[in-house]
Design a protein around this motif. Sequence first.
Motif, PDB file in Angstrom:
ATOM      1  N   HIS A   1    -103.756   5.212 -12.318  1.00  0.00           N
ATOM      2  CA  HIS A   1    -104.699   6.287 -12.012  1.00  0.00           C
ATOM      3  C   HIS A   1    -106.101   5.808 -12.371  1.00  0.00           C
ATOM      4  O   HIS A   1    -106.330   5.435 -13.526  1.00  0.00           O
ATOM      5  CB  HIS A   1    -104.432   7.523 -12.876  1.00  0.00           C
ATOM      6  CG  HIS A   1    -103.223   8.304 -12.493  1.00  0.00           C
ATOM      7  ND1 HIS A   1    -101.949   7.849 -12.685  1.00  0.00           N
ATOM      8  CD2 HIS A   1    -103.094   9.538 -11.925  1.00  0.00           C
ATOM      9  CE1 HIS A   1    -101.084   8.775 -12.264  1.00  0.00           C
ATOM     10  NE2 HIS A   1    -101.746   9.800 -11.797  1.00  0.00           N
TER      11      HIS A   1
ATOM     12  N   ARG B   1    -109.780   7.510 -11.987  1.00  0.00           N
ATOM     13  CA  ARG B   1    -110.657   8.580 -11.512  1.00  0.00           C
ATOM     14  C   ARG B   1    -111.936   8.534 -12.341  1.00  0.00           C
ATOM     15  O   ARG B   1    -111.884   8.576 -13.568  1.00  0.00           O
ATOM     16  CB  ARG B   1    -109.980   9.943 -11.688  1.00  0.00           C
ATOM     17  CG  ARG B   1    -108.742  10.139 -10.823  1.00  0.00           C
ATOM     18  CD  ARG B   1    -108.035  11.423 -11.179  1.00  0.00           C
ATOM     19  NE  ARG B   1    -106.850  11.662 -10.368  1.00  0.00           N
ATOM     20  CZ  ARG B   1    -105.691  12.117 -10.847  1.00  0.00           C
ATOM     21  NH1 ARG B   1    -105.543  12.342 -12.142  1.00  0.00           N
ATOM     22  NH2 ARG B   1    -104.673  12.330 -10.037  1.00  0.00           N
TER      23      ARG B   1
ATOM     24  N   ILE C   1    -103.748   5.569  -7.504  1.00  0.00           N
ATOM     25  CA  ILE C   1    -104.408   6.839  -7.207  1.00  0.00           C
ATOM     26  C   ILE C   1    -105.869   6.652  -7.627  1.00  0.00           C
ATOM     27  O   ILE C   1    -106.145   6.454  -8.813  1.00  0.00           O
ATOM     28  CB  ILE C   1    -103.736   8.000  -7.980  1.00  0.00           C
ATOM     29  CG1 ILE C   1    -102.327   8.254  -7.455  1.00  0.00           C
ATOM     30  CG2 ILE C   1    -104.582   9.261  -7.895  1.00  0.00           C
ATOM     31  CD1 ILE C   1    -101.221   7.693  -8.292  1.00  0.00           C
TER      32      ILE C   1
ATOM     33  N   ASP D   1    -110.609   9.140 -16.027  1.00  0.00           N
ATOM     34  CA  ASP D   1    -109.148   9.057 -16.074  1.00  0.00           C
ATOM     35  C   ASP D   1    -108.746   7.644 -15.689  1.00  0.00           C
ATOM     36  O   ASP D   1    -108.882   7.229 -14.539  1.00  0.00           O
ATOM     37  CB  ASP D   1    -108.566  10.062 -15.075  1.00  0.00           C
ATOM     38  CG  ASP D   1    -107.070  10.266 -15.252  1.00  0.00           C
ATOM     39  OD1 ASP D   1    -106.535   9.907 -16.316  1.00  0.00           O
ATOM     40  OD2 ASP D   1    -106.441  10.787 -14.316  1.00  0.00           O
TER      41      ASP D   1
ATOM     42  N   ARG E   1    -105.607   5.297 -16.304  1.00  0.00           N
ATOM     43  CA  ARG E   1    -104.279   5.170 -16.900  1.00  0.00           C
ATOM     44  C   ARG E   1    -103.407   4.186 -16.153  1.00  0.00           C
ATOM     45  O   ARG E   1    -103.600   3.933 -14.968  1.00  0.00           O
ATOM     46  CB  ARG E   1    -103.592   6.534 -16.919  1.00  0.00           C
ATOM     47  CG  ARG E   1    -104.167   7.473 -17.959  1.00  0.00           C
ATOM     48  CD  ARG E   1    -103.495   8.829 -17.886  1.00  0.00           C
ATOM     49  NE  ARG E   1    -103.867   9.509 -16.662  1.00  0.00           N
ATOM     50  CZ  ARG E   1    -103.047  10.253 -15.921  1.00  0.00           C
ATOM     51  NH1 ARG E   1    -101.773  10.397 -16.290  1.00  0.00           N
ATOM     52  NH2 ARG E   1    -103.469  10.835 -14.817  1.00  0.00           N
TER      53      ARG E   1
ATOM     54  N   HIS F   1    -105.481  16.574  -4.349  1.00  0.00           N
ATOM     55  CA  HIS F   1    -104.330  15.682  -4.155  1.00  0.00           C
ATOM     56  C   HIS F   1    -103.267  15.934  -5.215  1.00  0.00           C
ATOM     57  O   HIS F   1    -103.518  16.590  -6.229  1.00  0.00           O
ATOM     58  CB  HIS F   1    -104.745  14.210  -4.095  1.00  0.00           C
ATOM     59  CG  HIS F   1    -105.262  13.613  -5.355  1.00  0.00           C
ATOM     60  ND1 HIS F   1    -106.595  13.389  -5.602  1.00  0.00           N
ATOM     61  CD2 HIS F   1    -104.613  13.166  -6.471  1.00  0.00           C
ATOM     62  CE1 HIS F   1    -106.734  12.837  -6.798  1.00  0.00           C
ATOM     63  NE2 HIS F   1    -105.561  12.696  -7.345  1.00  0.00           N
TER      64      HIS F   1
ATOM     65  N   VAL G   1     -99.739  14.193  -7.281  1.00  0.00           N
ATOM     66  CA  VAL G   1     -98.916  13.025  -7.629  1.00  0.00           C
ATOM     67  C   VAL G   1     -97.613  13.537  -8.227  1.00  0.00           C
ATOM     68  O   VAL G   1     -97.642  14.390  -9.127  1.00  0.00           O
ATOM     69  CB  VAL G   1     -99.631  12.098  -8.635  1.00  0.00           C
ATOM     70  CG1 VAL G   1     -98.809  10.845  -8.903  1.00  0.00           C
ATOM     71  CG2 VAL G   1    -101.023  11.727  -8.137  1.00  0.00           C
TER      72      VAL G   1
END
Lengths: 335, 335, 335, 335
Positions: free
Chosen positions: A149, A151, A226, A236, A238, D145, D147
């Motif tokens: 991830h 973001r 993502i 974010d 991860r 979105h 997940v």
Amino acid sequence: MINLAVFGAGRIGSVHAVNANNLGSVQIKYLVDPVRGEHQALLAARIGAQNVSADTVFSDPSIDGVIIASSTNTHAELLLKAAKAGKAIFCEKPVSLNFSTVETVTDAVDASGVDCLLAFQRRYDPDFRFVRDRVWSGDAGTLEHIVMHTRDPSAPSLAYISHSGGMFRDQAIHDFDMARYLLGEEIVTVYAVGNCLIDKAIGNAGDIDTAMVTLTSASGRFVQMINCRRAPFGYDQRLEVLCSKEVLYVENRPQRGVTIADVNGFRGSPPMNYFIERFAAAYRDEMLAFVDMIETGSKPLAGIRDGLEAQRVAEAAIISMQTGTPIHIGPDWRP
Amino acid sequence: MINLAVFGAGRIGSVHAVNANNLGSVQIKYLVDPVRGEHQALLAARIGAQNVSADTVFSDPSIDGVIIASSTNTHAELLLKAAKAGKAIFCEKPVSLNFSTVETVTDAVDASGVDCLLAFQRRYDPDFRFVRDRVWSGDAGTLEHIVMHTRDPSAPSLAYISHSGGMFRDQAIHDFDMARYLLGEEIVTVYAVGNCLIDKAIGNAGDIDTAMVTLTSASGRFVQMINCRRAPFGYDQRLEVLCSKEVLYVENRPQRGVTIADVNGFRGSPPMNYFIERFAAAYRDEMLAFVDMIETGSKPLAGIRDGLEAQRVAEAAIISMQTGTPIHIGPDWRP
Amino acid sequence: MINLAVFGAGRIGSVHAVNANNLGSVQIKYLVDPVRGEHQALLAARIGAQNVSADTVFSDPSIDGVIIASSTNTHAELLLKAAKAGKAIFCEKPVSLNFSTVETVTDAVDASGVDCLLAFQRRYDPDFRFVRDRVWSGDAGTLEHIVMHTRDPSAPSLAYISHSGGMFRDQAIHDFDMARYLLGEEIVTVYAVGNCLIDKAIGNAGDIDTAMVTLTSASGRFVQMINCRRAPFGYDQRLEVLCSKEVLYVENRPQRGVTIADVNGFRGSPPMNYFIERFAAAYRDEMLAFVDMIETGSKPLAGIRDGLEAQRVAEAAIISMQTGTPIHIGPDWRP
Amino acid sequence: MINLAVFGAGRIGSVHAVNANNLGSVQIKYLVDPVRGEHQALLAARIGAQNVSADTVFSDPSIDGVIIASSTNTHAELLLKAAKAGKAIFCEKPVSLNFSTVETVTDAVDASGVDCLLAFQRRYDPDFRFVRDRVWSGDAGTLEHIVMHTRDPSAPSLAYISHSGGMFRDQAIHDFDMARYLLGEEIVTVYAVGNCLIDKAIGNAGDIDTAMVTLTSASGRFVQMINCRRAPFGYDQRLEVLCSKEVLYVENRPQRGVTIADVNGFRGSPPMNYFIERFAAAYRDEMLAFVDMIETGSKPLAGIRDGLEAQRVAEAAIISMQTGTPIHIGPDWRP
């Protein structure tokens, strides 16, 4: 004493200059920035560096290495000059937004034989490094798939976006690199979808703000990414690595170690919101590795060819998104 | 088939009646409640039980055991009658708010030879049990000290408080019991402070709403209890056992498995707020143990003497709070 | 430019010297250490400081302030000299292990009118500070009680213990201070129990390794402290403040942001194990506050009288433990 | 009183029969299972149900509804018969492994006008439901979105796999359904990759054990699914919904509320490992909804057409994986 020159006294150049200067064995002789602002002058004064022309740097035989942290469009030329002058190189990604330039420069640097650390700092982050080491030790079993991830806390300015090369080359490239690093093999298929779901202005600037990318590796393992330009709670960043015996997670680092409980539940702190803060230890360790590379010839965790390969995946992701089809890539593929 | 009688069709009596009735091998023959409300009638109809007098229950030779979940002031008499009638006993705490009555009844039940399970349900909770088993297995090393948090979601009604016996006898008694259970030895010194910090009306009703209790065990180990009548987020029921190799924690059980993240951080669910819900599994396992005690003669996790010993500590805590001094207790100590 | 002198080039003195030196406006002119080891010489060279006698420091009119981080038995004399010389003071706790000396020195420093920051660094920790600010803002409602856990990662050496003044004066004093700081009022009753449950050698050295302390404040609120010399997982340094609207927790700070999941569950990182690392930000902010006190006359978060009051509570705890009774204290109480 | 018949007395049929029987207003008149094993007989006896032929059920005018939980290959015929007989239907997914059969049966059930609840139980899970309600309330902002992680605790038997229809139809179908449910719109593009990374025997049985699926919705929003047949720690069933104001997470539910801390860190409990346990509340609420649908005509959270649409996505995923290309689907698309 190691003598270094730093190109670029902006945000990331300042971080590198200060980290290098804090090492006892380093002297920053030059801090080169053609736009001599007040901030640059202060930093130069603080670390005792001079502001000179690039040519002065490369013709000074006392300079052991250069840190290239200037704007992206200057990287290729500085890399070629450093390679020619035989200086050890620390270079911020990307080498260039133009893939064929990346190829040319990579080949030239390789041919020159100079040592080069490409600044994928996430490889030096203690948490990511812990996970990589555990995977490679075999203690976690066999790596089967990866989920990442990324973001941002908020979308960058439209000015930044317009010369960033787009979200895949600018942001997701760290994930492409981490995928290759953890897998220890190349990506062969790339499927990407992207859209503007956060802010239509980003779309008008020619970029996307949200993407999903699926990578397949040479041995048939999967990586899921993502990526987007904003999480409501902040940054974010991860990683989840599923192996046959263990799943390894790199979590976000919280701003505070305080929890507040009330009738609505237990509220923990948002994560560190700024990549410079989140990756402070990574930047320090990366600089240590650069100096160690000069002093002892140790191999850095990422070299110039890693930049090329990550960018190859980014180029394939862009084409996949544009054409709506998975892209198959190999060492000879180019956009 | 085991035939049982339940005394009391209130909140906790209903839980026990339903749990017992759900066991295939149990028939609830009688549901005794002198105040035959609509709720009691419905429950009796549902489980096929009759509402009769206590004497009818004790003179019915088909009854194997009785569940005493009526109001506190009826416990002592029912215990004595059950002991005399040779019925196995499941009894809610406390035996009596009067300590010398507790002693008399305990001795009588012991002398009768009937099996008795005293309903300290927390001993049957899977989480507390897991910790107790791990401590006693030796895997955690040697137990050194214990910290317990017990905070109700909100203060009970003033009516409840006025005949509850006070916070130490009513609420903290579960912690006194758990301390003895985990330590496997008796408490010898009790120091308690208490005050009304939440609601002055509780003080006017003669009770406290906040207390700190320090226990010292026979071998010199420590137990710390934090007790109060309200936590802002709900029911707080936690245990921390420090052993030489491990610290074991029983956490609160959340209402939901949902986290909400926004700019203020990560918000997790409040805990289950109602002890009947939080300890649902404990109540089921406790009833299973009672039936198993009847069927196989197995020893329950808590017997009638455990009620006496926990209450002795509670009485000492009350006196300590009132006098401002630690109270030293032993098997002969009484308030 | 602020000119400072540092007394003591040991572990904590080095931290303060480096932090002060990193501030742009500070010159560390002297680093005084009678035992000139290699480490001290290196540090002095790095920050450009001279090693001189204490008298030279106090007679140098260019010196604005002194940082007293030498061994405890030197604090009182240096404080008196600094007060007489009119130098601003940053002093590590404790002023002295002898309570009447603490009183004498406190009065002398107060009378001199020099500014003095007593180094209860926990007050400067961002997490503890966040909680204190939130409590005092009123957003959390009214503070009702406090629970503090302080467990060292492992017991200090017996040599350290023998001249530490004992666990209450050495370790728990930070908790006594934090209690007063959060409550904003004085402690009036102290009850403490202590024992050697971890290592009998500590007992033979005249100290304890495990303690429980209950404090009652002037307004009748409670503080519970759990203190010991070792937690199996490392350094345990937590705070829980129950207010009428919120509970505020300061959690431990993990070493890593990595979780490992396998068949045994989810394993998170142990906490930062070393107080120098855990409180790194606190030490930096504390030094900033000292320099700001010199430059602007701002009040520090802890002054010399806070050291006296925390130590009064520690002395009462020691007597309580020895006598087995709660100790009632006030401004005139002394051991 | 509502009279029901249950088809299938296996694992899930037993859950539904017990849940229905526990509702006061329900009588399970028939428990139909052609293979009358001991388990079935015991359950029938316990709930007072008879084992009869399907035709007897459908010709009994007292039967209000049927619960179809028999083996998959019997679903279509039972659905058609129930629709013809005018019985309310509760049906386990899938209607059939053959897509055109699903279409035919869906149309027939729709045309018949009988009420039908398709058992996507995850829609009834309190945690998933909380998230769906919050998203649809608008409090979380706009959904951007999703997940989803779905990992089984371990691979099912090869026998099960061989008639399961494959991982997309068998396991991932719940995620396809949840995606549609949360988005409130249809999926238009499906890209899937799959491989055998856990156990080659699964591949020899014609299935995969690991997949990544990217869905694009009609409005251009994205759903990412990570699916596999085993997580090293057990059952992994998580949801992450990124909206413009909040991210909402459904977490795994732990087996225990116990944490164990030692020198290696803090170890939390593994999650509930068995879907029957994890979704116990969902199964209860789903049965309540079925009975409410019969009693009041309320709409269930999932109807028969939801089964068709989820399966359409599953069929597209299979073809995408086989062909290596994204599949574009619409209401007229069929495999």
